[in-house]
Design a protein around this motif. Sequence first.
Motif, PDB file in Angstrom:
ATOM      1  N   CYS A  43       0.752  -1.374  -0.123  1.00  0.00           N
ATOM      2  CA  CYS A  43       0.165  -0.143  -0.124  1.00  0.00           C
ATOM      3  C   CYS A  43       1.015   1.401  -0.028  1.00  0.00           C
ATOM      4  N   ASN A  81       0.630   1.289  -5.041  1.00  0.00           N
ATOM      5  CA  ASN A  81      -0.781   2.463  -5.318  1.00  0.00           C
ATOM      6  C   ASN A  81      -0.116   3.730  -4.913  1.00  0.00           C
ATOM      7  N   TRP A 240     -11.811   3.817  -0.339  1.00  0.00           N
ATOM      8  CA  TRP A 240     -10.292   3.317  -0.087  1.00  0.00           C
ATOM      9  C   TRP A 240      -9.907   1.942  -0.490  1.00  0.00           C
ATOM     10  N   CYS A 244      -7.298  -0.507  -3.648  1.00  0.00           N
ATOM     11  CA  CYS A 244      -6.401  -1.499  -3.481  1.00  0.00           C
ATOM     12  C   CYS A 244      -6.635  -2.827  -3.965  1.00  0.00           C
ATOM     13  N   HIS A 269      -8.346  -1.799   6.572  1.00  0.00           N
ATOM     14  CA  HIS A 269      -7.904  -1.586   5.274  1.00  0.00           C
ATOM     15  C   HIS A 269      -7.740  -3.053   4.641  1.00  0.00           C
TER      16      HIS A 269
HETATM   17 ZN    ZN Z   1      -4.006   0.382   0.481  1.00  0.00          ZN
END
Ligand code: ZN
Length: 421
Positions: A43, A81, A240, A244, A269
């Motif tokens: 990430c 990303n 969010w 990803c 996440h």
């Molecule tokens: Zn991420």
Amino acid sequence: MIAWTSTVPENVPGSGPELQLYDSSSQEIRPLPPGAGTGMYVCGITPYDATHIGHASTYVAFDLLNRYWRDGGADVQYVQNVTDVDDPLLERAEATGIDWRDLAVQQTNLFRADMEALNVLAPQHYVGAVETVDWLVPVVEDLLGEGIAYTVSSDDGEPDGDVYFSVENGQSAYSGQNAWYLGQISGLPEATMLELSAERGGDPNRPGKRNALDPLLWRVARSGEPHWDGGTLGRGRPGWHIECSVIAKRLLPQPFAVQGGGSDLVFPHHEMSAAHAWASTRVPLAHHYCHAGMVALDGEKMSKSKGNLVFVSRLLNSGVDPAAIRLAILAHHYRSDWSWTEEGLGTAQRRVEVWRSAVRRGTEEATAASLTQAVRQAMADDLDAPAALLAVDEWCEQGATGGGHGTEVATLMSSLLGVRL
Ligand code: ZN
Ligand code: 5CA
């Protein structure tokens, strides 16, 4: 988006043992399963502020993994990303009067320069969220079509139509081996999940949601906020976790070997990115979920409000040797939480000098070979950089007695540890 540039590590003769790596999901140190490959998604930054030493430490941790895999001859596929549209970026842009796109470009450029200085190998794919909206919209549309996502309309003053992922439907729609369930990645109790969700960008108290933990997939357009064509979702911007999840499964074979980031990303996440990928494909996102510890400053969590951030670019501008920054990071095991201190940097600066002069003295061929083995052994043991550093220190004291093979040791340091002397 283009990544930064990096130098391909030089070949070190031979190879090390099989890598043992901690997986947060199983809470075990174990090898990757046979055939898992060497795909890695880490990430990336939200580019509203410069890279601080905590970010750098996380990317250096995964750089060790990249280097160990490459040392074993693997063709590593690395994807990272950039969260170049999200609330913190928009808020900072608004507060400072800079266009959010300009702020993202400036900070991403600074990050690239920091990564180059720290000798972090570049990803093959460096992807901004705004580049991938077209990839994501059909995935969200499908989840809606299957009843795993739903839209919220409530009289809370927000427009109708924001799309949320239903954790309950996501885990009950499919079962069986490898099926995602809430807690699969984080192993956390629900009360902790609720707290973390509120702290880390979630909205557990939003009226109209089916479950407080359901994360946002698509935020419909608000005035003053950027928005894109969302097909049947209407104009808006991505949530969010889905960003990803979609980028990773689009650019890597699913399941890929390692999903990585700092430990602040375990929940929500990575839990939710894995949930989204499973719900869309019924294939796990990754084999291992790996997390780097959090870095504080002198014992206090680094935070913008406290103003105690140590920026890599500031250290570099003040003339600090990037090899010393890297060694200050590597003195701590990647999974431990630790504190950046002047003392730690001082120790690393002295270490660089000692290593430099030892390499100049050189060593016997057999001594260089046994140091190589010790460093590889340490790295294979869940990327134990502190143990590798101690092996090099010991070599400096006892093994660097001349003999002409200093270059081999310098190559070992730079290829496996990323320390360019
Ligand atoms: Zn991420
Ligand atoms: N853009 C998201 C990930 S998709 C994000 O978390 N961005 S970030 O800029 O906040 O953080 C970038 C990376 O640094 C993440 O992997 C995060 O887990 C890690 N990180 C953030 N703060 C620290 C810290 N204090 N110590 C170690 N790693 C950190």
